[in-house]
Design an enzyme around this catalytic site. Structure first.
Site, PDB file in Angstrom:
ATOM      1  N   ASP A 100       0.853  -1.184   0.000  1.00 32.50           N
ATOM      2  CA  ASP A 100       0.000   0.000   0.000  1.00 32.50           C
ATOM      3  C   ASP A 100       0.893   1.239   0.000  1.00 32.50           C
ATOM      4  O   ASP A 100       1.748   1.406   0.878  1.00 32.50           O
ATOM      5  CB  ASP A 100      -0.902  -0.001   1.245  1.00 32.50           C
ATOM      6  CG  ASP A 100      -2.309   0.463   0.927  1.00 32.50           C
ATOM      7  OD1 ASP A 100      -2.433   1.480   0.232  1.00 32.50           O
ATOM      8  OD2 ASP A 100      -3.270  -0.179   1.382  1.00 32.50           O
ATOM      9  N   ASP A 201      -2.989   4.645  -2.580  1.00 34.87           N
ATOM     10  CA  ASP A 201      -4.077   5.232  -1.821  1.00 34.87           C
ATOM     11  C   ASP A 201      -4.445   6.614  -2.375  1.00 34.87           C
ATOM     12  O   ASP A 201      -3.551   7.441  -2.619  1.00 34.87           O
ATOM     13  CB  ASP A 201      -3.646   5.342  -0.347  1.00 34.87           C
ATOM     14  CG  ASP A 201      -4.751   5.791   0.567  1.00 34.87           C
ATOM     15  OD1 ASP A 201      -5.743   5.047   0.710  1.00 34.87           O
ATOM     16  OD2 ASP A 201      -4.631   6.888   1.155  1.00 34.87           O
ATOM     17  N   GLU A 258      -6.263   3.883  -6.250  1.00 28.12           N
ATOM     18  CA  GLU A 258      -7.559   4.232  -5.662  1.00 28.12           C
ATOM     19  C   GLU A 258      -7.885   5.641  -6.138  1.00 28.12           C
ATOM     20  O   GLU A 258      -7.182   6.594  -5.803  1.00 28.12           O
ATOM     21  CB  GLU A 258      -7.486   4.177  -4.138  1.00 28.12           C
ATOM     22  CG  GLU A 258      -8.816   4.484  -3.471  1.00 28.12           C
ATOM     23  CD  GLU A 258      -8.702   4.683  -1.974  1.00 28.12           C
ATOM     24  OE1 GLU A 258      -9.667   4.353  -1.260  1.00 28.12           O
ATOM     25  OE2 GLU A 258      -7.653   5.194  -1.510  1.00 28.12           O
ATOM     26  N   HIS A 334     -11.052  -2.758   3.132  1.00 28.98           N
ATOM     27  CA  HIS A 334     -10.955  -2.288   4.517  1.00 28.98           C
ATOM     28  C   HIS A 334     -11.797  -1.046   4.782  1.00 28.98           C
ATOM     29  O   HIS A 334     -11.986  -0.674   5.943  1.00 28.98           O
ATOM     30  CB  HIS A 334      -9.490  -1.992   4.851  1.00 28.98           C
ATOM     31  CG  HIS A 334      -8.902  -0.907   3.987  1.00 28.98           C
ATOM     32  ND1 HIS A 334      -8.662  -1.086   2.641  1.00 28.98           N
ATOM     33  CD2 HIS A 334      -8.539   0.369   4.260  1.00 28.98           C
ATOM     34  CE1 HIS A 334      -8.167   0.037   2.130  1.00 28.98           C
ATOM     35  NE2 HIS A 334      -8.094   0.934   3.100  1.00 28.98           N
ATOM     36  N   ASP A 335     -12.285  -0.403   3.722  1.00 29.20           N
ATOM     37  CA  ASP A 335     -13.097   0.811   3.864  1.00 29.20           C
ATOM     38  C   ASP A 335     -14.581   0.566   3.617  1.00 29.20           C
ATOM     39  O   ASP A 335     -15.369   1.505   3.657  1.00 29.20           O
ATOM     40  CB  ASP A 335     -12.620   1.889   2.882  1.00 29.20           C
ATOM     41  CG  ASP A 335     -11.328   2.548   3.323  1.00 29.20           C
ATOM     42  OD1 ASP A 335     -11.032   2.538   4.527  1.00 29.20           O
ATOM     43  OD2 ASP A 335     -10.601   3.057   2.435  1.00 29.20           O
TER      44      ASP A 335
END
Length: 561
Positions: A100, A201, A258, A334-335
């Site tokens: 990440d 991210d 993302e 995870h979100d």
């Protein structure tokens, strides 16, 4: 699309949130050694790639997405030797690891920011975005994604710094070439260690517009919508092309961005098949279809998704990117809350069949599928949580803003919405067994367990040949074995059908027909299926043809006539 298939186009990714995966040392927090202990499990599932959520040094204001040192491992997870061991053992099993990458912002405890805030003439001052007050207030009206203003006054220099997320996550200034070079150097350091790629991210937010104009204020809101102003900024494609030249061309990497606020045209640039920027992106449109109708409440809602809208959106991305760019396929991360609770039915009667249906729908589309830890056993949202049980800063800030400050909803309604949409639904510890603490740890975990772990766990799933796990395993095998899953054209059937989602995948020689009943009622549908058609996979043990049982999913394969 052309037959020049890249490895990451046929791959299936398994996402690990390290803090919640497996505790190996009895401190209640998952760690790298815990992941090593379950590499055989991931190999058994069939996944090709692990996406590892942040494991860097961090004060954990946002559970690792506030990074204080990009080249060191958070001691809670282990050390760099533990990471190297994990990487080696994963590679020995044919499993790749992508890291990440969080470079829209850092932690306010990163040495860069500590220097930057020390004085206006510090060489790293321009590594971040600082502005004077305007009429005694914030430099513009932007709101943070985590509620409240997106600016924080720093009394040491009497200027504001920008934080699109938490106050402890100051935004980096990508206009500064010295900063960009430092980021590329750090990325190459990881590539040289042998990692296989990056998940980036909020990468669509790195280029802020000139003059930082105000954003539109949603009806009933207080602050301007920063996302509509910042997303896909004026130089984001320039920066990613530069990153490609400085880092990404140095190895055969997998890259996924993302991209909050992305549209089709920008997506075609981010993830073009010519690999000028990234390999693929995460877009959020299908994850925002069940947002609250009141824009001031944003995502906080508990109403089901409209299937016709879901079809239209997923189909748009399938058809518009075909032959031009590459899709990422995901329900969970995870979100996001657990998909079986969100788009399926997590009741004991329908949890298994609806989880298999959702898996079938997604994995038969064109793109690279992502499986989030626990999805493969049908983990659910945690409705045993009270407000004080939540750890997530987004939930805490939303409560303070929506319930306390603005009084837009009451606490009971907010809790109901958090049960449906809160991020901690995905972060409850992995349910390995019915043993104490779900086999995740030998002590009370850092985050409260979902109270259904005695019934829903890996041990139970592996012992049942008809479990959700083995359905995912079969889907992965099909993707690996049949080129039509990768190369076939997508064709939606019956776009106005509000109960059944059916589509085809087509090549010049064969077809797949995918049929998914989105309801807990039986449905009758007649689709033209040749007598010689092969039923590749179903979530029921027999085929009743035009009768679709609750949440039934079927994949037929047949030669073109």
């Amino acid at each position: 699309m052309k037959e020049n298939i890249k490895w990451w186009q046929k791959a299936v990714v398994y996402q690990i949130y390290p803090r919640s995966f497996q505790d190996s040392n009895g401190d209640g927090i998952g760690d790298l050694q815990g992941i090593r202990q379950h590499l055989d499990y991931i190999q058994k599932l069939g996944a090709d790639v692990i996406w590892l959520n942040p494991v860097y040094v961090s004060p954990n204001l946002d559970n690792g997405y506030d990074i204080a040192d990009y080249e060191a491992i958070n001691h809670e997870f282990g050390d760099m030797q533990a990471f190297d061991n994990l990487l080696t053992e994963a590679h020995d099993r044919g499993i790749k690891i992508i890291m990440d990458l969080v470079v829209n912002h850092s932690s306010d405890q990163h040495p860069w920011f500590i220097e930057s805030r020390s004085s206006k003439d510090n060489p790293k001052r321009d590594f971040y975005i600082w502005r004077d007050a305007v009429d005694g207030h914030e430099p513009n009206n932007w709101g943070s994604f985590f509620s409240g203003p997106a600016w924080k006054l720093d009394t040491a220099t009497n200027q504001y710094y920008l934080h699109l997320f938490a106050t402890g996550q100051p935004d980096l200034n990508w206009e500064n070439k010295t900063l960009r070079d430092a980021i590329y150097k750090m990325m190459n350091w990881w590539v040289d260690k042998g990692i296989d790629g990056f998940r980036m991210d909020v990468i669509s937010l790195i280029s802020k517009p000139d003059n930082l104009p105000d954003g539109p204020i949603p009806v009933g809101g207080t602050y301007g919508d920063a996302n509509s102003i910042v997303a896909n900024g004026p130089r984001v494609h320039q920066y990613l092309t530069e990153m490609r030249q400085q880092v990404l061309n140095n190895s055969d990497l997998m890259t996924v961005g993302e991209t909050a606020g992305v549209d089709i045209e920008n997506a075609k640039r981010y993830s073009a098949l010519d690999a000028s920027e990234l390999n693929m992106i995460f877009q959020f449109e299908h994850m925002e279809l069940d947002n609250n109708p009141n824009p001031a409440l944003g995502k906080w809602n508990d109403q089901p998704v409209d299937l016709i809208k879901l079809k239209a959106n997923l189909s748009k991305w399938q058809t518009e990117l075909a032959g031009k760019a590459w899709n990422s396929l995901y329900w969970n991360n995870h979100d996001q809350p657990r998909i079986v609770s969100r788009f399926g039915d997590d009741s004991p009667e329908f949890r298994v069949v609806s989880a298999k249906m959702l898996a079938t729908l997604l994995h038969c589309m064109q793109g690279t599928p992502y499986i989030y830890q626990g999805e493969e056993i049908g983990m659910t949202n945690a409705t045993n949580y009270h407000l004080e049980d939540y750890n997530d800063i987004e939930i805490k800030n939303a409560y303070d803003y929506l319930v306390i400050k603005e009084q837009l909803i009451d606490a009971q309604t907010f809790l109901k919405y958090v049960h449906a949409k809160g991020r901690d639904n995905a972060r409850t510890p992995m349910q390995w067994s019915a043993n104490d603490y779900a086999g995740f740890s030998t002590v009370q975990p850092w985050l409260k367990l979902n109270n259904n772990y005695a019934e829903i766990n890996v041990e139970t799933a592996l012992a049942d040949p008809d479990s959700i796990f083995y359905h995912y395993q079969k889907l992965i095998q099909l993707r690996h074995e049949l080129p039509i899953f990768t190369t076939g054209e997508y064709l939606l059937l019956d776009s106005d059908d509000a109960e059944v989602y059916a589509y085809k995948r087509l090549t010049k020689d064969e077809e797949l027909l995918v049929i998914c009943n989105f309801t807990k009622e039986g449905q009758i549908r007649l689709y033209p299926i040749p007598d010689a058609a092969e039923l590749l996979l179903s979530n029921y043990l027999d085929d009743q043809h035009e009768l679709l049982r609750p949440f039934e999913a079927k994949i037929y394969r047949f030669k073109k006539i």
